[in-house]
Scaffold this active site. Structure first.
Site, PDB file in Angstrom:
ATOM      1  CG  HIS A   1     109.080 121.239  37.116  1.00  0.00           C
ATOM      2  ND1 HIS A   1     108.259 120.549  37.979  1.00  0.00           N
ATOM      3  CD2 HIS A   1     108.336 122.250  36.611  1.00  0.00           C
ATOM      4  CE1 HIS A   1     107.062 121.126  37.989  1.00  0.00           C
ATOM      5  NE2 HIS A   1     107.088 122.148  37.165  1.00  0.00           N
TER       6      HIS A   1
ATOM      7  CE1 TYR B   1     108.051 111.956  39.452  1.00  0.00           C
ATOM      8  CE2 TYR B   1     107.004 109.871  38.877  1.00  0.00           C
ATOM      9  CZ  TYR B   1     107.587 111.062  38.499  1.00  0.00           C
ATOM     10  OH  TYR B   1     107.709 111.362  37.162  1.00  0.00           O
TER      11      TYR B   1
ATOM     12  N   PRO C   1     104.355 104.475  32.779  1.00  0.00           N
ATOM     13  CG  PRO C   1     102.285 105.479  33.168  1.00  0.00           C
ATOM     14  CD  PRO C   1     102.910 104.181  32.877  1.00  0.00           C
TER      15      PRO C   1
ATOM     16  CE  LYS D   1     113.855 108.584  31.018  1.00  0.00           C
ATOM     17  NZ  LYS D   1     113.549 109.992  31.326  1.00  0.00           N
TER      18      LYS D   1
ATOM     19  CE1 TYR E   1     110.926 111.628  36.294  1.00  0.00           C
ATOM     20  CE2 TYR E   1     111.656 113.902  36.045  1.00  0.00           C
ATOM     21  CZ  TYR E   1     110.630 112.973  36.218  1.00  0.00           C
ATOM     22  OH  TYR E   1     109.329 113.405  36.305  1.00  0.00           O
TER      23      TYR E   1
HETATM   24  P1  RFL Z   1     100.792 107.736  19.858  1.00  0.00           P
HETATM   25  O1  RFL Z   1     100.818 109.030  20.588  1.00  0.00           O
HETATM   26  O2  RFL Z   1      99.972 106.634  20.415  1.00  0.00           O
HETATM   27  O3  RFL Z   1     100.372 108.060  18.370  1.00  0.00           O
HETATM   28  C1  RFL Z   1     100.019 107.048  17.453  1.00  0.00           C
HETATM   29  C2  RFL Z   1      99.025 107.635  16.482  1.00  0.00           C
HETATM   30  O4  RFL Z   1      98.716 106.660  15.490  1.00  0.00           O
HETATM   31  C3  RFL Z   1      97.322 106.683  15.253  1.00  0.00           C
HETATM   32  N1  RFL Z   1      96.930 105.371  14.670  1.00  0.00           N
HETATM   33  C4  RFL Z   1      96.670 105.181  13.368  1.00  0.00           C
HETATM   34  N2  RFL Z   1      96.668 106.022  12.330  1.00  0.00           N
HETATM   35  C5  RFL Z   1      96.347 105.507  11.110  1.00  0.00           C
HETATM   36  N3  RFL Z   1      96.026 104.208  10.914  1.00  0.00           N
HETATM   37  C6  RFL Z   1      96.020 103.325  11.917  1.00  0.00           C
HETATM   38  N4  RFL Z   1      95.729 102.042  11.718  1.00  0.00           N
HETATM   39  C7  RFL Z   1      96.358 103.801  13.222  1.00  0.00           C
HETATM   40  N5  RFL Z   1      96.452 103.221  14.437  1.00  0.00           N
HETATM   41  C8  RFL Z   1      96.789 104.182  15.300  1.00  0.00           C
HETATM   42  C9  RFL Z   1      96.719 106.979  16.600  1.00  0.00           C
HETATM   43  O5  RFL Z   1      95.399 107.516  16.512  1.00  0.00           O
HETATM   44  C10 RFL Z   1      97.716 107.993  17.155  1.00  0.00           C
HETATM   45  O6  RFL Z   1      97.368 109.324  16.845  1.00  0.00           O
HETATM   46  O7  RFL Z   1     102.268 107.140  19.687  1.00  0.00           O
HETATM   47  P2  RFL Z   1     103.705 107.862  19.555  1.00  0.00           P
HETATM   48  O8  RFL Z   1     103.646 108.955  18.547  1.00  0.00           O
HETATM   49  O9  RFL Z   1     104.673 106.764  19.435  1.00  0.00           O
HETATM   50  O10 RFL Z   1     103.910 108.607  20.972  1.00  0.00           O
HETATM   51  C11 RFL Z   1     104.083 107.884  22.156  1.00  0.00           C
HETATM   52  C12 RFL Z   1     103.458 108.638  23.334  1.00  0.00           C
HETATM   53  O11 RFL Z   1     102.140 108.988  23.015  1.00  0.00           O
HETATM   54  C13 RFL Z   1     103.496 107.820  24.643  1.00  0.00           C
HETATM   55  O12 RFL Z   1     104.678 107.101  24.755  1.00  0.00           O
HETATM   56  C14 RFL Z   1     103.371 108.734  25.882  1.00  0.00           C
HETATM   57  O13 RFL Z   1     102.100 109.338  25.940  1.00  0.00           O
HETATM   58  C15 RFL Z   1     103.617 107.929  27.147  1.00  0.00           C
HETATM   59  N6  RFL Z   1     103.442 108.733  28.372  1.00  0.00           N
HETATM   60  C16 RFL Z   1     104.438 109.564  28.828  1.00  0.00           C
HETATM   61  N7  RFL Z   1     105.565 109.720  28.099  1.00  0.00           N
HETATM   62  C17 RFL Z   1     106.506 110.618  28.507  1.00  0.00           C
HETATM   63  O14 RFL Z   1     107.532 110.747  27.842  1.00  0.00           O
HETATM   64  N8  RFL Z   1     106.364 111.391  29.633  1.00  0.00           N
HETATM   65  C18 RFL Z   1     105.267 111.282  30.413  1.00  0.00           C
HETATM   66  O15 RFL Z   1     105.137 112.027  31.387  1.00  0.00           O
HETATM   67  C19 RFL Z   1     104.263 110.317  30.044  1.00  0.00           C
HETATM   68  N9  RFL Z   1     103.153 110.162  30.762  1.00  0.00           N
HETATM   69  C20 RFL Z   1     102.259 108.641  29.099  1.00  0.00           C
HETATM   70  C21 RFL Z   1     102.147 109.360  30.312  1.00  0.00           C
HETATM   71  C22 RFL Z   1     101.195 107.880  28.642  1.00  0.00           C
HETATM   72  C23 RFL Z   1     100.035 107.819  29.376  1.00  0.00           C
HETATM   73  N10 RFL Z   1      98.963 107.096  28.825  1.00  0.00           N
HETATM   74  C24 RFL Z   1      97.642 107.579  28.803  1.00  0.00           C
HETATM   75  C25 RFL Z   1      99.242 105.974  27.953  1.00  0.00           C
HETATM   76  C26 RFL Z   1     101.017 109.282  31.085  1.00  0.00           C
HETATM   77  C27 RFL Z   1      99.972 108.482  30.642  1.00  0.00           C
HETATM   78  C28 RFL Z   1      98.773 108.360  31.527  1.00  0.00           C
HETATM   79  C1  PHB Z   2     102.222 113.823  33.771  1.00  0.00           C
HETATM   80  O1  PHB Z   2     102.308 115.010  34.163  1.00  0.00           O
HETATM   81  O2  PHB Z   2     101.294 113.455  33.047  1.00  0.00           O
HETATM   82  C2  PHB Z   2     103.240 112.833  34.184  1.00  0.00           C
HETATM   83  C3  PHB Z   2     104.322 113.251  34.931  1.00  0.00           C
HETATM   84  C4  PHB Z   2     105.285 112.324  35.331  1.00  0.00           C
HETATM   85  C5  PHB Z   2     105.134 111.000  34.980  1.00  0.00           C
HETATM   86  C6  PHB Z   2     104.048 110.588  34.223  1.00  0.00           C
HETATM   87  C7  PHB Z   2     103.095 111.513  33.819  1.00  0.00           C
HETATM   88  O3  PHB Z   2     106.057 110.096  35.403  1.00  0.00           O
END
Ligand code: RFL
Ligand code: PHB
Length: 390
Positions: free
Chosen positions: A73, A200, A292, A296, A384
């Site tokens: 993008h 957004y 989110p 980041k 960004y």
């Molecule tokens: P994770 O992905 O939460 O992975 C942690 C893993 O540890 C496991 N775990 C255990 N395993 C063994 N023993 C235990 N006691 C344990 N406890 C937990 C879990 O099952 C899991 O598999 O952390 P990690 O690797 O630090 O990654 C971080 C990301 O997942 C998170 O920051 C992002 O998803 C945040 N996020 C976004 N980040 C972006 O960079 N760009 C985005 O567009 C973005 N959009 C989002 C998001 C997060 C969202 N939600 C649902 C929180 C959009 C959403 C809606």
């Molecule tokens: C997504 O596509 O899940 C998404 C995109 C931008 C954001 C957060 C989540 O800021």
């Protein structure tokens, strides 16, 4: 007792990428994950990969499917007052971002582990850490069959997300926390995106975000109250609320389709300092959470483990501890930049249920300034697309 150099708790982006980077340098690591492989591969979360994340995945040879199937993008829209204002990322910064689902990166990393025979154990339970202030910390756990096991390590990496066991193992950790009075209702729908780029939207009914995963799959988010129950949102209510918030005087019509996944995510900012205690190093969501809106979270997890892998190579192969000692300080600089950016995007775009007209006027002023000043737009764009790694 089994032995490895680095015991990694959690097979999210942080744990898997760290393991891959370490093995590539000849360091032994074992990943222990509480959930099943199917579960972690299906968990719908982030969608935006920053420029430095994309480059790193390519550099280490796990970017092929991202390049084939991901969507580069060059910009996105800020929509307010019913009009679109494009932030031209590539014109302003010379860089692009990649829309590619987090679970696709997780699948690619698991497949790469499998191909090389690097160990990842799924469905472990009762994970406990001990001996963190010694030179041989231990992880005890039960394997998928319920058998008690222990792993003696040189270092433990806590990559187990916000609800994991690693952070609570650090005594006297200082915590910075802010909870927002709203959450995101996220949906994945089988329908082509309604616009080529992300939108957004700031609207008096609340924030909305139009994103995507592929030419056939749309990802959409709605600001909802922080304690919202998913049952309050049948599919037709979701579509009509999205249409109401995404209104514009320009050409746009929201394409509806079957909803494949729905979830509510509370919004918070959180940082734990320091990110290290003895031989335990925290990375990713285990150490920090951002709302989110700035996209980041996953990118910060990637940045942490890049620093950590280099520090551990120095510590374990060359017996040099400087990078390990400065790990937390190094990461926290980027973490706090991302915390500020994510808070700024969140405050500018959401409707504060406790806010007053003064605050709403300030938000609109900030949006108009960002959309009309090249300097302001460039500042947003460079954050960004992702600031260069240190
Ligand atoms: P994770 O992905 O939460 O992975 C942690 C893993 O540890 C496991 N775990 C255990 N395993 C063994 N023993 C235990 N006691 C344990 N406890 C937990 C879990 O099952 C899991 O598999 O952390 P990690 O690797 O630090 O990654 C971080 C990301 O997942 C998170 O920051 C992002 O998803 C945040 N996020 C976004 N980040 C972006 O960079 N760009 C985005 O567009 C973005 N959009 C989002 C998001 C997060 C969202 N939600 C649902 C929180 C959009 C959403 C809606
Ligand atoms: C997504 O596509 O899940 C998404 C995109 C931008 C954001 C957060 C989540 O800021």
């Amino acid at each position: 007792m089994a032995r490895t150099q680095v015991g990694i708790i959690g097979a999210g982006p942080a744990g898997l990428l760290l393991s891959y980077l370490l093995h590539a340098e000849g360091i032994d690591a074992v990943v222990l994950e509480a959930r099943s492989r199917e579960y972690v591969e299906r968990r719908v979360r982030a969608g935006v990969c920053e420029h430095p994340t994309v480059e790193l995945l390519r550099e280490i040879g796990v970017g092929a499917r991202m390049d084939a199937e991901g969507l580069p993008h060059h910009g996105f829209s800020l929509r307010f007052d019913g009009e679109d204002h494009r932030i031209a990322l590539s014109e302003l910064t010379g860089k692009t971002i990649m829309v590619y689902g987090q679970q696709e990166i997780v699948k690619d990393l698991i497949a790469a582990h499998e191909a090389k025979g690097y160990p990842v154990e799924f469905e472990v339970s009762d994970v406990e850490l001990s001996g963190l202030d010694s030179e041989s910390p231990r992880v005890s756990y039960r394997d998928a069959d319920g058998v008690a096991r222990a792993l003696e390590c040189d270092v433990i990496a806590g990559c187990d997300g916000f609800h994991g066991v690693s952070r609570p193992s650090i005594p006297d950790v200082k915590v910075f926390n802010r909870e927002y009075p709203f959450a995101w209702l996220g949906v994945l729908a089988r329908t082509p995106p309604s616009h080529e780029e992300l939108i957004y939207t700031h609207h008096e009914r609340g924030f909305a975000l139009h994103s995507m995963r592929s030419p056939e799959i749309t990802r959409l988010y709605l600001q909802v109250p922080h304690d919202e129950k998913i049952d309050e949102w049948p599919d037709d209510r979701i579509w009509s609320e999205l249409s109401a918030r995404l209104v514009t005087s320009g050409e746009f019509s929201l394409r509806e389709g079957p909803i494949l996944d729905k979830s509510v995510t509370p919004m918070r900012s959180f940082v734990a300092e320091p990110m290290q205690y003895g031989r335990l190093f925290l990375a990713g969501d285990a150490a920090h959470i951002v709302p989110p809106t700035g996209a980041k979270g996953m990118n910060l997890a990637v940045a942490d483990v890049r620093v950590l892998s280099r520090a551990l190579v120095d510590l374990l192969q060359h017996k040099r501890s400087e990078l390990a000692e400065s790990y937390s300080d190094t990461c926290l600089k980027r973490v706090w930049r991302a915390e500020h950016f994510s808070w700024y995007m969140t405050s500018m775009l959401h409707t504060d249920p406790d806010g007053d007209d003064f605050q709403r006027r300030l938000q609109l002023s900030q949006l108009r300034y960002t959309a009309s000043s090249k300097a302001a737009a460039t500042s947003l764009a460079e954050n960004y697309v992702g600031l260069p790694f240190e």
